[in-house]
Design an enzyme around this catalytic site. Structure first.
Site, PDB file in Angstrom:
ATOM      1  N   SER A 242       0.796  -1.239   0.000  1.00 15.87           N
ATOM      2  CA  SER A 242       0.000   0.000   0.000  1.00 15.87           C
ATOM      3  C   SER A 242       0.824   1.283   0.000  1.00 15.87           C
ATOM      4  CB  SER A 242      -0.931   0.019   1.206  1.00 15.87           C
ATOM      5  OG  SER A 242      -1.942  -0.911   1.001  1.00 15.87           O
TER       6      SER A 242
ATOM      7  N   LYS B 193       0.169   3.468  -2.847  1.00 13.84           N
ATOM      8  CA  LYS B 193      -1.028   4.330  -2.917  1.00 13.84           C
ATOM      9  C   LYS B 193      -0.681   5.826  -2.845  1.00 13.84           C
ATOM     10  CE  LYS B 193      -3.824   0.506  -1.312  1.00 13.84           C
ATOM     11  NZ  LYS B 193      -4.396  -0.284  -0.231  1.00 13.84           N
TER      12      LYS B 193
ATOM     13  N   TYR C 131      -4.278  -2.812 -10.040  1.00 12.87           N
ATOM     14  CA  TYR C 131      -4.089  -2.584  -8.603  1.00 12.87           C
ATOM     15  C   TYR C 131      -3.132  -3.632  -8.010  1.00 12.87           C
ATOM     16  CZ  TYR C 131      -5.165  -2.605  -3.628  1.00 12.87           C
ATOM     17  OH  TYR C 131      -5.052  -2.595  -2.256  1.00 12.87           O
TER      18      TYR C 131
ATOM     19  N   TYR D 273      -4.073   3.530   8.161  1.00  4.58           N
ATOM     20  CA  TYR D 273      -5.367   2.866   8.352  1.00  4.58           C
ATOM     21  C   TYR D 273      -6.032   3.309   9.667  1.00  4.58           C
ATOM     22  CZ  TYR D 273      -2.041  -0.151   5.862  1.00  4.58           C
ATOM     23  OH  TYR D 273      -1.024  -0.615   5.099  1.00  4.58           O
TER      24      TYR D 273
ATOM     25  N   VAL E  51       1.369  -3.637   3.852  1.00  2.00           N
ATOM     26  CA  VAL E  51       1.433  -4.910   4.570  1.00  2.00           C
ATOM     27  C   VAL E  51       2.692  -5.734   4.229  1.00  2.00           C
ATOM     28  CG1 VAL E  51      -1.050  -5.107   4.995  1.00  2.00           C
ATOM     29  CG2 VAL E  51      -0.082  -6.084   2.895  1.00  2.00           C
TER      30      VAL E  51
HETATM   31  O1  DON Z   1      -4.921  -5.030  -1.398  1.00  2.39           O
HETATM   32  C1  DON Z   1      -4.306  -5.466  -0.429  1.00  2.39           C
HETATM   33  O2  DON Z   1      -4.861  -5.983   0.533  1.00  2.39           O
HETATM   34  C2  DON Z   1      -2.798  -5.348  -0.450  1.00  2.39           C
HETATM   35  N1  DON Z   1      -2.308  -5.408  -1.784  1.00  2.39           N
HETATM   36  C3  DON Z   1      -2.369  -4.032   0.125  1.00  2.39           C
HETATM   37  C4  DON Z   1      -2.823  -3.843   1.527  1.00  2.39           C
HETATM   38  C5  DON Z   1      -1.963  -2.924   2.294  1.00  2.39           C
HETATM   39  O3  DON Z   1      -0.757  -2.860   2.178  1.00  2.39           O
HETATM   40  C6  DON Z   1      -2.650  -2.094   3.282  1.00  2.39           C
HETATM   41  N2  DON Z   1      -3.652  -1.290   2.682  1.00  2.39           N
HETATM   42  N3  DON Z   1      -4.083  -0.261   2.625  1.00  2.39           N
END
Ligand code: DON
Length: 327
Positions: free
Chosen positions: A88, A91, A212, A263, A281
Site C-alpha cells: 500500500s 497508494k 491494482y 489505516y 502490509v
Molecule cells: O490489497 C491489499 O490488501 C494489499 N495489496 C495491500 C494492503 C496494504 O498494504 C494495506 N492497505 N491499505
C-alpha cells in the site's frame, strides 16, 4: 489580571521552547545505527501478512531504514538496500500521479476522512453510497487506480516514475507476489464490484483489479522508496527540479497521509511519530519531514492493524531524537 502583550508572549515562547529539541543538523549514519540497535527487541514482534501467501515467506526479523535528504543523498542502516513488496505504500504515488494529471477531479469519487475501520472493510461503502472514505484504504486506492487508468497503463506509468526518481532502473513488479495476490483478491474484487454497482468505476473491474494488484506487487528497497518520495518533502518538486505537484497539492497529500496513511491506527501513528506516513502490509512505511527529508523503514512483522511494529518504533525514535516532526 496582568496585561497580555505580544512582546510578553514572544518572551514566554522563547523561554519555554528548548532550542536543542530541534536538531539543525544530525549525523544520520550515527543516528540510524543507534535506532537499529534500539529496535532489536522489537524485531519479529507481530506477524507477517499471510492473507497474500507470497508475503508470508519473508523473514519477520529483517530491518532496514533509509533517510533521503533534500539534496538526494541517502543514509541507511541494516537491510536498507534489500527490495521488499511495497504494497500500500504504492497508494501515495498513484494518488500523487492522478492529482498531477487530473487535478482535483478524483475527489468527486473518493473522500479525505480517516476510516477508523480496517483497510479492506466493506462496511462504510454501503452507508456512504459507494464513495470510499479516503485514497489509502483499498476501496479508495481502487478508485484512484481506475481514475489513473484514463491516462494509460497504471503500472507502467508508476514504474517509470519510481525508476526515474529512485535512479534505479531495475525496479519491477514481483511476479510471484502479483500472482499470489491475484489468487487471493476476493475482498478487493468485492469492494470494486460494490463500487461499480454505485457507478463509481469507469473501467471493467477485472482490468482495475489487475492494475491494482500489479502496483502493490512492485518490489523496492528503503533507499529507492525514500528517494522516490522526496518530492513530498520538497513541496512537489521532483529530483530533477521539475514539478510533479503544486506546493498546495503536495501539502494536501501529506495531510491525507497523516490522517489516513496508517489505516485505523492513524491517530496512534500521529501520536507516536508526528509525521505524514504511509504503510504497507509488506512491512514498509514511508514518512515525510516536509522541507527536510523522506524516510523509509522496513520490517515485515505487523501489528493487528497492519503496520510494521519495528518500523513504527524506529520512526518514533527518529522523530523523538531529532525533533523533526510536523508538530
Ligand atoms: O490489497 C491489499 O490488501 C494489499 N495489496 C495491500 C494492503 C496494504 O498494504 C494495506 N492497505 N491499505
Amino acid at each position: 489580571m496582568p496585561e497580555i502583550t505580544g512582546r510578553r508572549f514572544d518572551k514566554a515562547v522563547r523561554e519555554t521552547v528548548p532550542r536543542s529539541r530541534y536538531a539543525a543538523s544530525v549525523d544520520l549514519a550515527v543516528l540510524l545505527d543507534r535506532i537499529a540497535a534500539d529496535v532489536v527487541p522489537e524485531l519479529g514482534n507481530g506477524a507477517v501478512a499471510d492473507y497474500i501467501p507470497a508475503l508470508a515467506r519473508v523473514d519477520p526479523r529483517r530491518f532496514g531504514m533509509a533517510v533521503a535528504s533534500l539534496d538526494g543523498t541517502v543514509a541507511g542502516v541494516g537491510d536498507w538496500q534489500v527490495p521488499f513488496s511495497i504494497q500500500s505504500v504504492s497508494k501515495v504515488f498513484t494518488l500523487s500521479l492522478v492529482l498531477s494529471l487530473a487535478g482535483d477531479e478524483v475527489w468527486w469519487r473518493v473522500g479525505r476522512e480517516p476510516s477508523g475501520d480496517p483497510f479492506n472493510s466493506l462496511i462504510q461503502l454501503e452507508n456512504e453510497g459507494g464513495i470510499p472514505r479516503n485514497p489509502f484504504i483499498n476501496s479508495g486506492a481502487l478508485v484512484v487506480t481506475d481514475e489513473l487508468a484514463r491516462f494509460g497503463d497504471v503500472t507502467e506509468r508508476l514504474l517509470a516514475f519510481l525508476r526515474t526518481e529512485s535512479g534505479c532502473s531495475d525496479i519491477e513488479v514481483d511476479a510471484e507476489v502479483a500472482t499470489s495476490e491475484a489468487e487471493h483478491a476476493d475482498r478487493n474484487r468485492a469492494l470494486a464490484y460494490f463500487m461499480a454497482s454505485y457507478g463509481n468505476m469507469r473501467h471493467p473491474v477485472p482490468d482495475v483489479l489487475a492494475q491494482y494488484v500489479r502496483q502493490c506487487s512492485i518490489a523496492m528497497s528503503c533507499a529507492d522508496l525514500a528517494r522516490s518520495a522526496l518530492f513530498l518533502a520538497r513541496h512537489g518538486v521532483r529530483n530533477d527540479g521539475t514539478r510533479l505537484l503544486g506546493s498546495s497539492a503536495a501539502k494536501r497529500v501529506n495531510a491525507v497521509m497523516l490522517t489516513c496513511g496508517t489505516y485505523d491506527a492513524a491517530g496512534q501513528f500521529a501520536y507516536r511519530v508526528g509525521l505524514p506516513g504511509k504503510s504497507g502490509v509488506g512491512g514498509g512505511i514511508v514518512a515525510i519531514v516536509p522541507g527536510r527529508c523522506a524516510v523509509c523503514v522496513w520490517s515485515p512483522a505487523l501489528d493487528a492493524r497492519g503496520n510494521s511494529v519495528a518500523g513504527v518504533a524506529a520512526l518514533d525514535h527518529f522523530t523523538t531524537e531529532t525533533g523533526w516532526s510536523v508538530f
